[in-house]
Scaffold this motif. Structure first.
Motif, PDB file in Angstrom:
ATOM      1  N   UNK A 162      56.302  27.860  41.338  1.00 26.24           N
ATOM      2  CA  UNK A 162      55.088  27.110  41.593  1.00 26.24           C
ATOM      3  C   UNK A 162      53.798  27.913  41.507  1.00 26.24           C
ATOM      4  N   UNK A 163      53.890  29.241  41.738  1.00 24.85           N
ATOM      5  CA  UNK A 163      52.655  30.047  41.744  1.00 24.85           C
ATOM      6  C   UNK A 163      52.669  31.181  40.718  1.00 24.85           C
ATOM      7  N   UNK A 164      53.647  31.175  39.839  1.00 22.88           N
ATOM      8  CA  UNK A 164      53.778  32.295  38.903  1.00 22.88           C
ATOM      9  C   UNK A 164      52.512  32.497  38.068  1.00 22.88           C
ATOM     10  N   UNK A 165      51.859  31.414  37.658  1.00 22.54           N
ATOM     11  CA  UNK A 165      50.651  31.531  36.833  1.00 22.54           C
ATOM     12  C   UNK A 165      49.518  32.254  37.561  1.00 22.54           C
ATOM     13  N   UNK A 166      49.552  32.225  38.874  1.00 23.51           N
ATOM     14  CA  UNK A 166      48.522  32.902  39.657  1.00 23.51           C
ATOM     15  C   UNK A 166      48.683  34.420  39.595  1.00 23.51           C
ATOM     16  N   UNK A 168      50.973  36.128  37.118  1.00 29.53           N
ATOM     17  CA  UNK A 168      51.371  36.703  35.828  1.00 29.53           C
ATOM     18  C   UNK A 168      50.869  35.825  34.680  1.00 29.53           C
ATOM     19  N   UNK A 169      50.532  36.480  33.573  1.00 34.84           N
ATOM     20  CA  UNK A 169      50.127  35.757  32.374  1.00 34.84           C
ATOM     21  C   UNK A 169      51.368  35.251  31.647  1.00 34.84           C
ATOM     22  N   UNK A 174      50.816  41.317  34.799  1.00 35.88           N
ATOM     23  CA  UNK A 174      50.264  41.005  36.120  1.00 35.88           C
ATOM     24  C   UNK A 174      48.771  40.704  36.049  1.00 35.88           C
ATOM     25  N   UNK A 175      48.343  39.689  36.789  1.00 34.82           N
ATOM     26  CA  UNK A 175      46.922  39.374  36.858  1.00 34.82           C
ATOM     27  C   UNK A 175      46.215  40.412  37.734  1.00 34.82           C
ATOM     28  N   UNK A 176      44.897  40.353  37.726  1.00 32.70           N
ATOM     29  CA  UNK A 176      44.122  41.286  38.551  1.00 32.70           C
ATOM     30  C   UNK A 176      44.476  41.124  40.031  1.00 32.70           C
ATOM     31  N   UNK A 177      44.654  39.880  40.467  1.00 33.01           N
ATOM     32  CA  UNK A 177      45.041  39.629  41.854  1.00 33.01           C
ATOM     33  C   UNK A 177      46.401  40.241  42.165  1.00 33.01           C
ATOM     34  N   UNK A 178      47.347  40.043  41.253  1.00 36.34           N
ATOM     35  CA  UNK A 178      48.695  40.588  41.446  1.00 36.34           C
ATOM     36  C   UNK A 178      48.674  42.114  41.526  1.00 36.34           C
TER      37      UNK A 178
END
Length: 201
Positions: A162-166, A168-169, A174-178
């Motif tokens: 449900x939150x993978x897009x938040x 990882x691209x 990994x995103x900046x938040x990750x």
């Protein structure tokens, strides 16, 4: 193997609570998944049934208030032994009301417990973890005399479908938040829902 104990999972389509429902079913509990998203709740119940567990989804909302849901579950499976709650900022008051409805059936019974779960969101505004911990402490003290245990599970950042897009691209970067969060975590990774439910055992 199914025993005669019943576990109510409130907010059961939340990733952690979904895994909690599966874990309790694997340990023999009849599992009632209560949620306003009935389709998602049914998918989790069906998955539990595929590995030999016994589970059923119940819609809570509209004309189906907590009293009606409790009546259906009790008629089909018997009294509740364990309640697993998934607390968020928006549902804390409703879950308290819902818990009281089932807790009355647990008074004086053996092996009954309430498990309150919530995410640690101290990195931003709106966290409820402090409220849940205080609430659980009060429950533990007030309910001890009638044989009901109360515990809290407060977990960190989880990685789920449900939150993978938040985090990882599409290329699994990994995103900046990750990246920032992983620097704060000793194991340098986000946890998985299935790693949290071990605390239920």
């Amino acid at each position: 193997m199914v025993n005669n104990k019943v576990c109510i999972v409130m907010g059961g389509t939340d990733a952690v609570c979904a895994w909690s429902a599966k874990e309790m079913a694997k340990n023999g509990y009849v599992t009632a998944i209560v949620d306003k998203n009935i389709d998602a709740a049914k998918r989790i119940a069906d998955e539990i049934c595929t590995f030999g567990g016994l589970a059923k989804a119940y819609f809570l909302g509209g004309d189906n208030d907590i009293s009606s849901v409790r009546g259906h579950i009790t008629a089909e499976f018997g009294k509740c032994n364990v309640i697993v709650n998934s607390f968020t900022k928006d549902n804390i008051n409703n879950l308290l009301t819902n818990t009281k409805a089932f807790a009355n059936d647990m008074i004086g019974e053996s092996g009954c417990s309430i498990v309150n779960m919530c995410a640690d969101r101290t990195h931003n505004d709106g966290g409820v973890e402090g409220e849940v911990i205080d609430l659980t402490k009060n429950m533990a003290v007030r309910l001890a005399d009638v044989g009901i245990r109360a515990n809290a599970i407060v977990y960190g950042h989880i990685l789920s479908r449900g939150n993978r897009d938040e985090y990882y691209s599409e290329d699994n970067v990994p995103t900046e938040l990750c990246e920032r969060l992983m620097q704060e975590i000793p194991m340098k990774r986000l946890c998985k829902p299935e790693e949290i439910v071990g605390a239920l055992r």
